[in-house]
Design a protein around this motif. Sequence first.
Motif, PDB file in Angstrom:
ATOM      1  N   CYS A 209       0.768  -1.310  -0.014  1.00 35.62           N
ATOM      2  CA  CYS A 209       0.109   0.067  -0.114  1.00 35.62           C
ATOM      3  C   CYS A 209       0.838   1.280   0.030  1.00 35.62           C
ATOM      4  CB  CYS A 209      -0.814   0.133   1.216  1.00 35.62           C
ATOM      5  SG  CYS A 209      -2.358  -1.240   1.167  1.00 35.62           S
ATOM      6  N   THR A 210       1.979   1.130   0.450  1.00 37.88           N
ATOM      7  CA  THR A 210       2.754   2.464   0.630  1.00 37.88           C
ATOM      8  C   THR A 210       4.391   2.387  -0.069  1.00 37.88           C
ATOM      9  OG1 THR A 210       3.764   1.593   2.723  1.00 37.88           O
ATOM     10  CG2 THR A 210       1.857   2.718   3.026  1.00 37.88           C
ATOM     11  N   ALA A 211       4.790   1.231  -0.302  1.00 39.48           N
ATOM     12  CA  ALA A 211       6.183   1.353  -0.803  1.00 39.48           C
ATOM     13  C   ALA A 211       6.451   0.521  -2.069  1.00 39.48           C
ATOM     14  CB  ALA A 211       7.018   1.008   0.304  1.00 39.48           C
ATOM     15  N   ALA A 212       5.331   0.214  -2.874  1.00 40.69           N
ATOM     16  CA  ALA A 212       5.503  -0.837  -4.017  1.00 40.69           C
ATOM     17  C   ALA A 212       5.943   0.252  -5.241  1.00 40.69           C
ATOM     18  CB  ALA A 212       3.997  -1.159  -4.626  1.00 40.69           C
ATOM     19  N   ARG A 213       6.024   1.355  -5.245  1.00 36.19           N
ATOM     20  CA  ARG A 213       6.526   2.473  -6.327  1.00 36.19           C
ATOM     21  C   ARG A 213       6.721   3.635  -5.472  1.00 36.19           C
ATOM     22  NH1 ARG A 213       2.528   5.851  -9.723  1.00 36.19           N
ATOM     23  NH2 ARG A 213       4.168   7.214  -9.208  1.00 36.19           N
ATOM     24  N   VAL A 214       7.700   4.678  -6.115  1.00 35.29           N
ATOM     25  CA  VAL A 214       7.841   5.758  -5.616  1.00 35.29           C
ATOM     26  C   VAL A 214       6.735   6.888  -6.045  1.00 35.29           C
ATOM     27  CG1 VAL A 214       9.526   7.895  -6.066  1.00 35.29           C
ATOM     28  CG2 VAL A 214      10.430   5.317  -5.697  1.00 35.29           C
ATOM     29  N   VAL A 215       6.126   7.533  -5.361  1.00 35.75           N
ATOM     30  CA  VAL A 215       5.250   8.375  -5.752  1.00 35.75           C
ATOM     31  C   VAL A 215       5.918  10.018  -5.552  1.00 35.75           C
ATOM     32  CG1 VAL A 215       3.044   9.335  -4.818  1.00 35.75           C
ATOM     33  CG2 VAL A 215       3.348   6.861  -4.715  1.00 35.75           C
ATOM     34  N   ARG A 216       5.713  10.528  -6.797  1.00 35.78           N
ATOM     35  CA  ARG A 216       6.306  11.864  -6.962  1.00 35.78           C
ATOM     36  C   ARG A 216       5.343  12.868  -6.586  1.00 35.78           C
ATOM     37  NH1 ARG A 216       8.062   8.552 -10.783  1.00 35.78           N
ATOM     38  NH2 ARG A 216       6.163   9.111 -12.185  1.00 35.78           N
ATOM     39  N   CYS A 217       5.799  13.957  -5.590  1.00 35.53           N
ATOM     40  CA  CYS A 217       4.918  15.081  -5.198  1.00 35.53           C
ATOM     41  C   CYS A 217       5.491  16.451  -5.744  1.00 35.53           C
ATOM     42  CB  CYS A 217       4.618  14.914  -3.660  1.00 35.53           C
ATOM     43  SG  CYS A 217       4.013  16.659  -3.146  1.00 35.53           S
ATOM     44  N   ALA A 218       5.035  17.114  -6.289  1.00 41.15           N
ATOM     45  CA  ALA A 218       5.599  18.639  -6.692  1.00 41.15           C
ATOM     46  C   ALA A 218       4.787  19.237  -5.752  1.00 41.15           C
ATOM     47  CB  ALA A 218       5.383  19.094  -8.059  1.00 41.15           C
ATOM     48  N   PHE A 219       5.553  20.043  -4.604  1.00 44.41           N
ATOM     49  CA  PHE A 219       5.143  20.834  -3.758  1.00 44.41           C
ATOM     50  C   PHE A 219       5.512  22.418  -4.106  1.00 44.41           C
ATOM     51  CE2 PHE A 219       5.293  23.287   0.368  1.00 44.41           C
ATOM     52  CZ  PHE A 219       3.970  23.421   0.598  1.00 44.41           C
ATOM     53  N   LEU A 220       4.741  23.262  -4.279  1.00 42.84           N
ATOM     54  CA  LEU A 220       4.875  24.774  -4.753  1.00 42.84           C
ATOM     55  C   LEU A 220       4.220  25.623  -3.848  1.00 42.84           C
ATOM     56  CD1 LEU A 220       3.877  23.761  -8.668  1.00 42.84           C
ATOM     57  CD2 LEU A 220       6.365  23.640  -7.528  1.00 42.84           C
ATOM     58  N   GLU A 221       5.250  26.412  -3.217  1.00 40.47           N
ATOM     59  CA  GLU A 221       4.854  27.367  -2.335  1.00 40.47           C
ATOM     60  C   GLU A 221       5.626  28.696  -2.622  1.00 40.47           C
ATOM     61  OE1 GLU A 221       4.192  29.403   0.135  1.00 40.47           O
ATOM     62  OE2 GLU A 221       2.048  28.909   0.275  1.00 40.47           O
TER      63      GLU A 221
ATOM     64  N   ALA B 206       0.681  30.480 -17.685  1.00 44.09           N
ATOM     65  CA  ALA B 206       0.381  30.934 -18.675  1.00 44.09           C
ATOM     66  C   ALA B 206       1.374  31.089 -20.007  1.00 44.09           C
ATOM     67  CB  ALA B 206      -0.464  32.588 -18.532  1.00 44.09           C
ATOM     68  N   GLN B 207       2.434  31.641 -19.538  1.00 39.74           N
ATOM     69  CA  GLN B 207       3.439  31.695 -20.500  1.00 39.74           C
ATOM     70  C   GLN B 207       4.135  30.467 -21.127  1.00 39.74           C
ATOM     71  OE1 GLN B 207       6.684  33.839 -18.276  1.00 39.74           O
ATOM     72  NE2 GLN B 207       5.173  35.489 -18.060  1.00 39.74           N
ATOM     73  N   GLY B 208       4.047  29.365 -20.374  1.00 41.62           N
ATOM     74  CA  GLY B 208       4.801  28.237 -20.727  1.00 41.62           C
ATOM     75  C   GLY B 208       4.302  26.934 -20.447  1.00 41.62           C
ATOM     76  N   GLY B 209       2.902  26.945 -19.910  1.00 39.99           N
ATOM     77  CA  GLY B 209       2.157  25.620 -19.722  1.00 39.99           C
ATOM     78  C   GLY B 209       2.656  25.480 -18.198  1.00 39.99           C
ATOM     79  N   PRO B 210       2.375  24.555 -17.538  1.00 40.53           N
ATOM     80  CA  PRO B 210       2.625  24.032 -16.153  1.00 40.53           C
ATOM     81  C   PRO B 210       3.865  24.346 -15.590  1.00 40.53           C
ATOM     82  CG  PRO B 210       1.225  22.478 -17.247  1.00 40.53           C
ATOM     83  CD  PRO B 210       2.027  22.898 -18.315  1.00 40.53           C
ATOM     84  N   PRO B 211       3.939  24.818 -14.566  1.00 43.41           N
ATOM     85  CA  PRO B 211       5.343  24.903 -13.879  1.00 43.41           C
ATOM     86  C   PRO B 211       6.427  23.711 -14.254  1.00 43.41           C
ATOM     87  CG  PRO B 211       3.959  25.669 -12.188  1.00 43.41           C
ATOM     88  CD  PRO B 211       3.143  25.110 -13.252  1.00 43.41           C
TER      89      PRO B 211
ATOM     90  N   ALA C 153      -3.563  26.892   0.692  1.00 41.63           N
ATOM     91  CA  ALA C 153      -4.778  27.666   0.225  1.00 41.63           C
ATOM     92  C   ALA C 153      -4.204  28.891  -0.324  1.00 41.63           C
ATOM     93  CB  ALA C 153      -5.531  27.810   1.264  1.00 41.63           C
ATOM     94  N   PHE C 154      -2.884  29.421  -0.208  1.00 37.44           N
ATOM     95  CA  PHE C 154      -2.316  30.814  -0.940  1.00 37.44           C
ATOM     96  C   PHE C 154      -2.018  30.539  -2.375  1.00 37.44           C
ATOM     97  CE2 PHE C 154      -1.240  30.905   3.473  1.00 37.44           C
ATOM     98  CZ  PHE C 154      -1.735  32.336   3.841  1.00 37.44           C
ATOM     99  N   HIS C 155      -1.857  29.302  -2.913  1.00 35.89           N
ATOM    100  CA  HIS C 155      -1.903  29.308  -4.239  1.00 35.89           C
ATOM    101  C   HIS C 155      -2.810  28.283  -5.035  1.00 35.89           C
ATOM    102  CE1 HIS C 155       1.636  31.708  -3.895  1.00 35.89           C
ATOM    103  NE2 HIS C 155       2.067  31.011  -2.871  1.00 35.89           N
TER     104      HIS C 155
ATOM    105  N   ALA D  49      -3.048  24.274 -13.813  1.00 40.07           N
ATOM    106  CA  ALA D  49      -1.614  23.333 -14.199  1.00 40.07           C
ATOM    107  C   ALA D  49      -1.946  21.965 -13.801  1.00 40.07           C
ATOM    108  CB  ALA D  49      -0.552  23.987 -13.142  1.00 40.07           C
ATOM    109  N   ALA D  50      -2.758  21.720 -12.684  1.00 40.15           N
ATOM    110  CA  ALA D  50      -3.014  20.259 -12.542  1.00 40.15           C
ATOM    111  C   ALA D  50      -4.052  19.666 -13.398  1.00 40.15           C
ATOM    112  CB  ALA D  50      -3.659  20.116 -10.925  1.00 40.15           C
ATOM    113  N   ALA D  51      -4.876  20.570 -13.793  1.00 43.04           N
ATOM    114  CA  ALA D  51      -5.795  19.926 -14.791  1.00 43.04           C
ATOM    115  C   ALA D  51      -5.047  19.573 -16.407  1.00 43.04           C
ATOM    116  CB  ALA D  51      -6.998  20.944 -15.056  1.00 43.04           C
ATOM    117  N   GLN D  52      -4.123  20.628 -16.598  1.00 43.84           N
ATOM    118  CA  GLN D  52      -3.529  20.285 -17.751  1.00 43.84           C
ATOM    119  C   GLN D  52      -2.595  19.113 -17.740  1.00 43.84           C
ATOM    120  OE1 GLN D  52      -1.198  24.128 -18.301  1.00 43.84           O
ATOM    121  NE2 GLN D  52      -2.789  25.175 -19.260  1.00 43.84           N
ATOM    122  N   LEU D  53      -2.121  18.975 -16.562  1.00 42.47           N
ATOM    123  CA  LEU D  53      -1.184  17.697 -16.360  1.00 42.47           C
ATOM    124  C   LEU D  53      -2.170  16.313 -16.126  1.00 42.47           C
ATOM    125  CD1 LEU D  53       1.777  19.241 -14.060  1.00 42.47           C
ATOM    126  CD2 LEU D  53       1.757  18.450 -16.538  1.00 42.47           C
TER     127      LEU D  53
END
Length: 317
Positions: A119-131, A165-170, A183-185, A192-196
């Motif tokens: 449930c937790t370690a079968a694969r690497v889960v990648r998170c982009a944290f943006l603040e 807006a200038q070049g797609g998602p970060p 919540a600030f962003h 961006a999440a919808a595009q990806l």
Amino acid sequence: MRRRAGAAGAEDSLEELIRGRIVAGIHVGRLSAGDRLPSYREVADEVGSDLRAVARAYAALERKGLVQVRGRSGVFVAPQERVGGRVLADTAGWFVDVLREAWHRRIPAASLSAFARECTAARVVRCAFLESTVDQVESIGAELRDDFGFEVCSCTAEHFGSRSAQGGPPREARGADFIATTAFHAAELHEAAAQLGVPLVVICINPQFIREVQRTLSQGGLTVVCVDPLFAERIRLVAGEVCTEGLRTVLAADRGAVEALDLSRPVLVSVAARRLLHGMDLPRSFPDQPMISPESARELHALLVRFNLEVVRGPAD
């Protein structure tokens, strides 16, 4: 008279709040057997609860062996049995409940660790944290990595929306399994999440963290040591209606001001500031609470399990 369901639920939450604080304090070494705990009135005033509800919560915790109520003397941490020299009896009891729930689902105790790995370690889960503040990027990013096991790609940026807006998602979000922010962003990163085609998790700040900050401010003040002064403004915002005149900011770049701090007074040092000040005598982490809320933790755990089980079971399942 039988308590209403809503009242019973609120009291269960109050008991869990007090229990969580005590257990966390014992685990990190801030509390020991015999230490005095906040009085009924202090707890009631802090959380806005009835004195009788607080008394019932403490009584329930006394029956469970976590506290001792000594009449007018107050409430104290009870001596804690340790299993194997390190595990609290309270934690052992929690794990017994986990084993019982696994038994209900026909998962044998001997198979539980393997199931947990699926449930937790079968694969690497990648998170982009943006603040936008380096202090929150490093503080919350550390929790995402250390508490949840995500591979975290994080960055600070002032204008995610304009960059998108200038070049797609970060760039930092490309290749991630999901995007996380505060919540600030949230509004800026929704597109961006919808595009990806990936989930967006809006991380809420832990109410217990907020209450600890509010309580400290109301009792005489708090110094925040950080890299970006905007982080201290965020702390001011989450403190809400509590008087924040006692909130002082010291930037990590000003080592002289940091060295002059009175460490007997409450000091909150951000993860980013602690890294820059490595080697200096600093107070231990304050508050003894994670920044990520339980609700956000549940959402993050759900994603962790979902991505891992998709690998183990295959998309057809």
